[in-house]
Design an enzyme around this catalytic site. Structure first.
Site, mmCIF file in Angstrom:
data_model
loop_
_atom_site.group_PDB
_atom_site.id
_atom_site.type_symbol
_atom_site.label_atom_id
_atom_site.label_comp_id
_atom_site.label_asym_id
_atom_site.label_seq_id
_atom_site.Cartn_x
_atom_site.Cartn_y
_atom_site.Cartn_z
ATOM 1 N N CYS A 107 1.253 -1.280 0.312
ATOM 2 C CA CYS A 107 0.069 -0.260 -0.213
ATOM 3 C C CYS A 107 1.003 1.620 -0.137
ATOM 4 C CB CYS A 107 -0.950 -0.511 0.760
ATOM 5 S SG CYS A 107 -0.216 0.323 2.981
ATOM 6 N N HIS A 362 -1.897 1.463 7.327
ATOM 7 C CA HIS A 362 -2.281 1.299 6.180
ATOM 8 C C HIS A 362 -2.169 3.016 5.620
ATOM 9 C CE1 HIS A 362 -4.555 -0.122 2.209
ATOM 10 N NE2 HIS A 362 -5.017 0.632 2.452
#
Length: 417
Positions: A107, A362
């Site tokens: 990510c 994230h």
């Protein structure tokens, strides 16, 4: 001159090397994974301030081995070369933006790739690279693999594409999958490798002009007034979000003023003065000389506690859509003429945000299309249009454990009328 002030410690931290997983295995069954942020550097309070002269443009990414020439030349259809060289940027497309599948805690990489490829000034340089002639060179050439990825993203109306070939290419330069990356660190690593492999000197110069910040470092002895100056460059402005007393800075403008504010080096931070012949108190300052077209700001949202535990700083810190550096900094904090300062008008282009803690979390990217002037959220394979209010949610919130906070701010210089 000896002393703490001249030490430059912001070198790109190397990511541990290992073989990258097989591409076919990755493409077959990888689901979207959460990546964690790895914060670096033990800096807080006065120690953090005395290290602010760190240079981020040091050439730290060295290829582990020279590219081996292959006797077998890769197929280079003329039509494909012409198609590659005609690419300009994802932001030019009128159809929907394309996402990138998560291929193993990627990510962070996906977010940075979108920031690079949505920048039409960067892709304008990328499309003019020299195409490698041999298969082995193609597999290890990061700019070329980035160009191939850009072509694949523009080829059709797919929701997302797999960046596995690009990730496999990066593995040759100690950037692995299935590990946690820090966005600021990975940005420096990518930029250095791209610059190293750009090939054409004129493109290297253009790339440097697009991203490099020029500053002038000043050290002045408080006993004899001996002053030393040194010009240097940086890729990011690493702004602390706490002052020397660990008080929270309230706005981005406060962080900028604090970063460029002179600091007294006393006690164990004193420097050796050649004229005095001993260690004396010094005044350390940093003056801004030149700002690039694409300006990257690194918000240092982390601190170390006494137990050596790394703590994420998620407190509220607003940043503006429009930023005028000449209005934020004082005359003493600038070393530029009026024409240079007149061009210090910026508007926000992208935000790389992190949610979670220092142990896991994230990344996603909020990017404003330079052609449509619309904001998009790039969350791996999921891409959607958002509003400025959505972007403002990355200001931070101390009471939310999974608070989404801006970590990298990318500003684009306004076009002067």
């Amino acid at each position: 001159m000896k002393g703490k002030a001249w030490k430059t410690n912001m070198h790109t931290r190397e990511v541990s090397a290992s073989a990258c997983p097989d591409i076919e295995a990755l493409s077959a069954g990888l689901s979207v994974l959460l990546c964690t942020i790895l914060f670096m550097g033990k800096r807080s309070g006065r120690q953090e301030r005395s290290k602010k002269l760190e240079l981020a443009q040091s050439e730290t990414m060295k290829a582990g081995a020279d590219v081996q020439n292959s006797n077998k030349e890769a197929e280079e259809p003329k039509a494909k070369d012409q198609r590659l060289m005609s690419l300009f940027g994802v932001a030019d497309l009128k159809n929907e933006a394309i996402g990138l599948y998560n291929v193993g805690q990627s990510c962070c990489l996906n977010s940075l790739l979108q920031v690079f490829l949505m920048n039409i000034h960067f892709t304008g340089i990328l499309r003019r690279i020299m195409i490698p002639r041999h298969a082995a060179q193609m597999r290890r050439n990061v700019p070329y693999q980035m160009l191939l990825l850009l072509e694949e993203m523009q080829r059709g109306k797919r929701k997302a594409v797999f960046p596995t070939a690009f990730a496999h290419c990066l593995s040759a330069y100690r950037v692995k999958l299935f590990v946690q990356h820090d966005a600021a660190q990975l940005f420096l690593t990518l930029w250095n490798v791209i610059k190293m492999q750009m090939g054409k000197p004129e493109l290297v110069e253009e790339l440097s002009d697009l991203y490099t910040i020029s500053v002038q470092e000043h050290l002045a002895c408080q006993k004899c007034s001996l002053e030393t100056k040194r010009n240097s460059s940086m890729l990011t402005l690493p702004l602390p979000v706490l002052d020397s007393n660990s008080h929270k800075l309230k706005t981005l403008e406060d962080c900028l003023q604090y970063f460029f504010h002179p600091e007294e080096l006393t006690d164990h931070n004193m420097c050796f003065c050649e004229q005095c012949g001993r260690k004396t108190p010094f005044l350390q300052s940093l003056k801004l000389v030149h700002l690039p077209k694409t300006l990257t700001i690194h918000l240092k949202r982390f601190c170390f506690e006494k137990s050596a535990y790394i703590h994420k700083l998620s407190h509220y810190l607003p940043f503006p859509q429009d930023l005028d550096f000449s209005a934020v900094l004082t005359e003493d904090q600038c070393q530029a003429d009026d024409n240079e300062k007149a061009a210090w008008q910026y508007e926000l282009f992208a935000v790389v945000a992190h949610s979670g803690s220092t142990s896991y979390g994230h990344y996603c990217a909020y990017i404003r299309s330079l052609t449509e002037c619309k904001w998009y959220c790039f969350n791996d394979s999921e891409v959607c249009q958002v509003s400025w209010d959505d972007v403002k949610c990355t200001y931070g919130h101390s009471n939310l454990y999974w608070a989404e906070t801006a970590y990298l701010l990318i500003y684009m210089k306004k076009q002067l009328q």
